[in-house]
Design a protein around this motif. Structure first.
Motif, PDB file in Angstrom:
ATOM      1  N   LEU A  39       0.807  -1.221   0.000  1.00  0.00           N
ATOM      2  CA  LEU A  39       0.000   0.000   0.000  1.00  0.00           C
ATOM      3  C   LEU A  39       0.843   1.276   0.000  1.00  0.00           C
ATOM      4  O   LEU A  39       0.312   2.367  -0.195  1.00  0.00           O
ATOM      5  N   LEU A  45      -1.648   2.067  -5.100  1.00  0.00           N
ATOM      6  CA  LEU A  45      -2.906   2.621  -4.588  1.00  0.00           C
ATOM      7  C   LEU A  45      -3.835   2.988  -5.743  1.00  0.00           C
ATOM      8  O   LEU A  45      -5.048   2.738  -5.685  1.00  0.00           O
ATOM      9  N   LEU A  48      -5.374  -0.209  -7.170  1.00  0.00           N
ATOM     10  CA  LEU A  48      -6.485  -0.676  -6.338  1.00  0.00           C
ATOM     11  C   LEU A  48      -7.731   0.151  -6.593  1.00  0.00           C
ATOM     12  O   LEU A  48      -8.842  -0.381  -6.698  1.00  0.00           O
ATOM     13  N   SER A  49      -7.564   1.450  -6.694  1.00  0.00           N
ATOM     14  CA  SER A  49      -8.684   2.352  -6.935  1.00  0.00           C
ATOM     15  C   SER A  49      -9.353   2.067  -8.281  1.00  0.00           C
ATOM     16  O   SER A  49     -10.582   2.033  -8.381  1.00  0.00           O
ATOM     17  N   LYS A  52     -11.191  -1.323  -8.104  1.00  0.00           N
ATOM     18  CA  LYS A  52     -12.392  -1.194  -7.276  1.00  0.00           C
ATOM     19  C   LYS A  52     -13.488  -0.425  -8.006  1.00  0.00           C
ATOM     20  O   LYS A  52     -14.670  -0.744  -7.886  1.00  0.00           O
ATOM     21  N   LEU A  87      -4.366  -8.602  -1.577  1.00  0.00           N
ATOM     22  CA  LEU A  87      -5.326  -7.535  -1.837  1.00  0.00           C
ATOM     23  C   LEU A  87      -6.097  -7.746  -3.140  1.00  0.00           C
ATOM     24  O   LEU A  87      -7.251  -7.345  -3.255  1.00  0.00           O
ATOM     25  N   LEU A 101     -10.615  -7.273  -6.537  1.00  0.00           N
ATOM     26  CA  LEU A 101     -10.297  -7.159  -5.115  1.00  0.00           C
ATOM     27  C   LEU A 101     -10.663  -8.443  -4.397  1.00  0.00           C
ATOM     28  O   LEU A 101     -11.693  -9.055  -4.680  1.00  0.00           O
ATOM     29  N   LEU A 106      -9.649  -4.879   1.787  1.00  0.00           N
ATOM     30  CA  LEU A 106      -9.404  -3.475   2.140  1.00  0.00           C
ATOM     31  C   LEU A 106      -9.828  -3.197   3.572  1.00  0.00           C
ATOM     32  O   LEU A 106      -9.152  -2.458   4.297  1.00  0.00           O
ATOM     33  N   GLU A 107     -10.923  -3.806   4.003  1.00  0.00           N
ATOM     34  CA  GLU A 107     -11.368  -3.639   5.386  1.00  0.00           C
ATOM     35  C   GLU A 107     -10.364  -4.268   6.356  1.00  0.00           C
ATOM     36  O   GLU A 107     -10.072  -3.695   7.409  1.00  0.00           O
TER      37      GLU A 107
END
Length: 116
Positions: A39, A45, A48-49, A52, A87, A101, A106-107
């Motif tokens: 991360l 990052l 991932l964005s 998602k 991840l 994901l 992520l949580e």
């Protein structure tokens, strides 16, 4: 001449009592560090964005190079790190790889520090 106090072995009081709470094991600390390292990179990052935000919750590797303005080998390297950190998942379809994901990843990552 200044006289310094002498201490006899076993007569010193302990400066502090050891914590009763268990500390992280070496394996657990390494696992958490792997996630934090994944991360810690702005490109990861962003990946991932993008994944998602995908309409289907996944993205083809072919769609990830242009938004980052990076070459395919570099994007693949970043994706590999995200997969190894737990991840993202990777699914090969023909000649393309699709990334999504890991449910709840992520949580879980968000809770890694609060659970120390």
């Amino acid at each position: 001449m200044i006289s310094l106090p002498t201490f006899e072995p076993g007569t010193e009081a302990a400066c502090c009592a050891p914590s009763a709470k268990p500390s992280l094991s070496t394996d657990e600390a390494q696992r958490r560090a792997l996630v934090f390292k994944a991360l810690a990179d702005p490109n990861r990052l962003r990946l991932l964005s993008i994944v998602k935000a995908g309409a289907s919750g996944e993205a083809c590797v072919c769609d990830l190079t242009e938004p980052l303005d990076l070459g395919q080998p570099t994007v693949s390297h970043h994706l590999k790190i995200l997969v190894e950190a737990g991840l993202l998942t990777r699914e090969k379809r023909g000649t393309w790889a699709y990334y999504s994901l890991v449910p709840g990843a992520l949580e879980q990552a968000a809770g890694l520090l609060s659970s120390l």
